[in-house]
Enzyme design. Structure first.
Site, short mmCIF file in Angstrom:
data_model
loop_
_atom_site.label_atom_id
_atom_site.label_comp_id
_atom_site.label_asym_id
_atom_site.label_seq_id
_atom_site.Cartn_x
_atom_site.Cartn_y
_atom_site.Cartn_z
N ASP A 161 0.80 -1.23 0.00
CA ASP A 161 0.00 0.00 0.00
C ASP A 161 0.83 1.27 0.00
O ASP A 161 0.43 2.30 0.54
CB ASP A 161 -0.97 0.02 1.20
N LYS A 209 1.61 2.22 -5.10
CA LYS A 209 2.11 1.69 -6.38
C LYS A 209 1.18 2.03 -7.55
O LYS A 209 1.63 2.38 -8.63
CB LYS A 209 2.29 0.16 -6.27
N GLY A 210 -0.14 1.90 -7.28
CA GLY A 210 -1.12 2.17 -8.35
C GLY A 210 -0.95 3.57 -8.92
O GLY A 210 -0.80 3.75 -10.13
N GLY A 256 -4.52 -4.23 -3.91
CA GLY A 256 -5.53 -3.20 -4.19
C GLY A 256 -4.77 -1.94 -4.54
O GLY A 256 -4.16 -1.33 -3.66
N HIS A 257 -4.73 -1.59 -5.82
CA HIS A 257 -3.94 -0.44 -6.27
C HIS A 257 -4.90 0.68 -6.68
O HIS A 257 -5.67 0.53 -7.62
CB HIS A 257 -3.04 -0.85 -7.44
N GLN A 311 1.96 -6.00 -3.35
CA GLN A 311 2.41 -6.13 -1.95
C GLN A 311 3.67 -5.29 -1.74
O GLN A 311 3.83 -4.28 -2.39
CB GLN A 311 2.63 -7.61 -1.58
P1 GDP Z 1 -0.87 0.42 -3.50
O1 GDP Z 1 -1.46 -0.86 -3.07
O2 GDP Z 1 0.60 0.48 -3.26
O3 GDP Z 1 -1.23 0.80 -4.90
O4 GDP Z 1 -1.52 1.54 -2.53
P2 GDP Z 1 -3.07 1.67 -2.14
O5 GDP Z 1 -3.82 2.15 -3.31
O6 GDP Z 1 -3.53 0.42 -1.49
O7 GDP Z 1 -2.98 2.74 -0.98
C1 GDP Z 1 -2.44 4.00 -1.19
C2 GDP Z 1 -3.51 5.04 -0.82
O8 GDP Z 1 -2.92 6.31 -0.67
C3 GDP Z 1 -4.56 5.22 -1.89
O9 GDP Z 1 -5.77 5.55 -1.29
C4 GDP Z 1 -4.03 6.40 -2.71
O10 GDP Z 1 -5.07 7.12 -3.37
C5 GDP Z 1 -3.41 7.22 -1.64
N1 GDP Z 1 -2.24 8.02 -2.05
C6 GDP Z 1 -1.25 7.70 -2.92
N2 GDP Z 1 -0.29 8.66 -2.92
C7 GDP Z 1 -0.70 9.59 -2.02
C8 GDP Z 1 -0.11 10.79 -1.53
O11 GDP Z 1 0.97 11.20 -1.92
N3 GDP Z 1 -0.81 11.48 -0.57
C9 GDP Z 1 -2.01 11.05 -0.08
N4 GDP Z 1 -2.61 11.77 0.85
N5 GDP Z 1 -2.59 9.91 -0.52
C10 GDP Z 1 -1.92 9.19 -1.46
P1 IMO Z 2 -0.93 -4.14 -2.32
O1 IMO Z 2 -0.47 -4.63 -3.66
C1 IMO Z 2 -1.02 -4.68 2.00
C2 IMO Z 2 -1.05 -8.80 3.48
C3 IMO Z 2 -2.31 -9.26 4.17
C4 IMO Z 2 -1.74 -10.28 5.13
C5 IMO Z 2 -0.61 -10.92 4.33
C6 IMO Z 2 -1.00 -12.21 3.63
O2 IMO Z 2 -2.22 -3.42 -2.35
O3 IMO Z 2 0.16 -3.39 -1.63
P2 IMO Z 2 -2.55 -12.87 1.57
O4 IMO Z 2 -3.91 -12.36 1.17
O5 IMO Z 2 -1.48 -12.59 0.58
O6 IMO Z 2 -2.60 -14.28 2.04
O7 IMO Z 2 -2.20 -12.01 2.90
O8 IMO Z 2 -0.24 -9.95 3.34
N1 IMO Z 2 -1.26 -8.26 2.11
C7 IMO Z 2 -1.20 -6.96 1.81
N2 IMO Z 2 -1.04 -5.88 2.63
N3 IMO Z 2 -1.14 -4.53 0.66
C8 IMO Z 2 -1.28 -5.60 -0.16
O9 IMO Z 2 -1.24 -5.49 -1.49
C9 IMO Z 2 -1.36 -6.88 0.42
N4 IMO Z 2 -1.53 -8.13 -0.07
C10 IMO Z 2 -1.45 -8.96 0.98
O10 IMO Z 2 -2.95 -8.20 4.82
O11 IMO Z 2 -1.16 -9.63 6.23
MG MG Z 3 -2.97 -1.59 -1.82
#
Ligand code: GDP
Ligand code: IMO
Ligand code: MG
Length: 421
Positions: A12, A15-16, A39-40, A221
């Protein structure tokens, strides 16, 4: 030529957003591991969309998006996601490709994931329950079904054999939920999957490279969730690190150029497992609220803490990171004193290395403090305009990691990114 974007923490990192930002400079975006546990989040025309399986280059025109062999694919989720992106005008039939070697997640994999996690009692991993671990276990156990199998005549037979094995596992867990609806939905989604462009991913990508195309490999991840180098057993079931790009797409290491590592300006983790810099106090809650730190896949509150340079140093080493992107810097805008962990005390002994096992040891972070910048940075466009305390914070991170922070993300919007000098 292949550049890589991956997360350096526990997922999280943003990356997205960052892949979407970089995608215009590439011809192809390829996911190399993970599945719908990812979840990106991206913003398209001001609307939020979360991608679980489709690469984050899908909204950029004339880009190829490849789901590589290293991914585990849930056809039901993919179908829904294709419908979602198509409502934005994306012609996924043209821009999405899937490797025939990609393993399928079956409804029984999800059921086994639920049953096995439930049986873990207090040692739960906190899995997203998307069937990731059972699907990868069937891959390494040499039982799994692959996308290419769908095109053969004996898919039903292979499915029935595996289904029988899974039933035995489920019986051992005394699992008795009815999954027949999930199975019908699965078979319907397989027909949809067959209508997509299924390719021999390794020739597809190597031909593109040979033709001078630029590829961006998108990680899911984060490095600390890597099955080999993460906080085992609280990890996911794939290699999330740069090495996973080679095995997850079928390319050689020589083809990899830049490795762009993403870190938040602080740190989060969702699910169980060690997290040395976790803040179980008001500050942690403050970061969670200002950063909207709730899981994109499961909605769970993310655990929040200070940036951890011990873990980041380790991640830079394992991945060969050549440049850093720091995201969510704006979330720290209103904090008086920022802390940066640059050492651990493991059972009373100082170290700058990530220990073999954090569980069962006392891991106490050692912090260096920095004054906060106390400025709203969300509208800043150029590096020179950043407040000087932030410059000091970033310079410290640069020197501690030996890798430059090249981009600073200062908001979730696509245009909220600052290129460092
Ligand atoms: P990913 O899994 O690495 O793609 O990240 P996620 O989408 O799960 O979580 C990142 C969250 O932070 C999302 O809700 C993005 O919209 C948000 N986000 C990304 N970059 C920034 C930033 O620079 N500032 C803030 N406030 N939010 C951000
Ligand atoms: P993105 O790509 C954050 C975590 C789960 C759990 C562990 C194992 O959005 O960064 P699994 O479902 O793979 O068996 O879960 O890994 N986990 C993540 N945490 N971001 C993710 O993906 C994750 N994908 C799995 O919460 O602790
Ligand atoms: Mg994510």
């Amino acid at each position: 030529m292949v550049d890589v974007i991956l997360g350096l923490q526990w997922g999280d990192e943003g990356k997205g957003k960052i892949v979407d930002y970089f995608a215009p400079a590439y011809d192809m975006v390829a996911r190399f591991q993970g599945g719908p546990n990812a979840g990106h989040t991206l913003y398209v025309e001001g609307k939020k969309i979360v991608l679980h399986q489709i690469p984050s280059g899908i909204f950029r025109e004339n880009k190829i998006n490849l789901i590589g062999n290293g991914v585990v694919l849930d056809a039901v989720i993919l179908k829904k996601e294709c419908e979602a992106v198509s409502s934005f005008g994306v012609d996924y039939k043209k821009s999405l490709y899937i490797s025939e070697r990609t393993h399928l997640i079956l409804p029984t994999h999800r059921a086994i994931d639920r049953a096995s996690e439930a049986a873990k009692g207090h040692d739960k991993i906190g899995s997203t329950l998307k069937g990731i671990s059972p699907a990868y276990m069937d891959k390494t156990g040499r039982n799994g079904l692959r996308v290419g199998d769908l095109l053969g005549n004996d898919f039903q037979k292979k499915y029935a054999q595996l289904r029988k094995k899974h039933q035995q596992i489920l019986d051992n867990f005394s699992f008795n939920e009815d999954i027949s609806d999930a199975e019908s939905e699965f078979f319907e989604a397989l027909e949809f999957l067959k209508s997509l462009q299924i390719v021999n991913g390794e020739y597809f990508i190597n031909d593109a490279i040979a033709n001078g195309k630029k590829i961006l490999a998108e990680g899911a991840q984060g490095s600390m969730l890597d099955v080999d180098f993460g906080t085992f057993p609280f990890v996911t079931s794939s290699n999330t690190i740069t090495a996973g790009v080679c095995s997850g797409l079928g390319i050689s290491p020589q083809k990899i150029r830049e490795v762009i590592g993403i870190t938040k300006a602080y740190c989060t983790r969702v699910g169980s497992g060690p997290f040395p810099t976790e803040l179980n106090d008001e500050m942690g809650e403050f970061i969670r609220q200002s950063g909207h730190e709730f899981g994109s896949t499961t909605g769970r509150p993310r655990r929040c803490g200070w940036i951890d340079l011990v873990a980041l140093n380790f991640a830079c080493m394992i991945n060969g990171v050549t440049q850093l992107v720091m995201t969510k810097a704006d979330v720290l805008d209103n904090i008086d004193v920022l802390k940066v962990c640059n050492q651990y005390k493991v059972n009373g002994k100082e170290t700058t290395q990530v220990p073999f096992q954090m569980e069962g040891s006392e891991v106490v972070p050692v912090y260096k403090e920095f004054p906060g910048w106390k400025t709203d940075i969300t509208a800043i466009k150029d590096f020179k305009s950043l407040p000087s305390p932030m410059d000091i914070y970033i310079k410290y991170i640069n020197s501690a990691l030996g890798v430059p922070v090249r981009y600073i993300s200062n908001g979730p919007g696509t245009d909220q990114i600052i290129v460092a000098l």
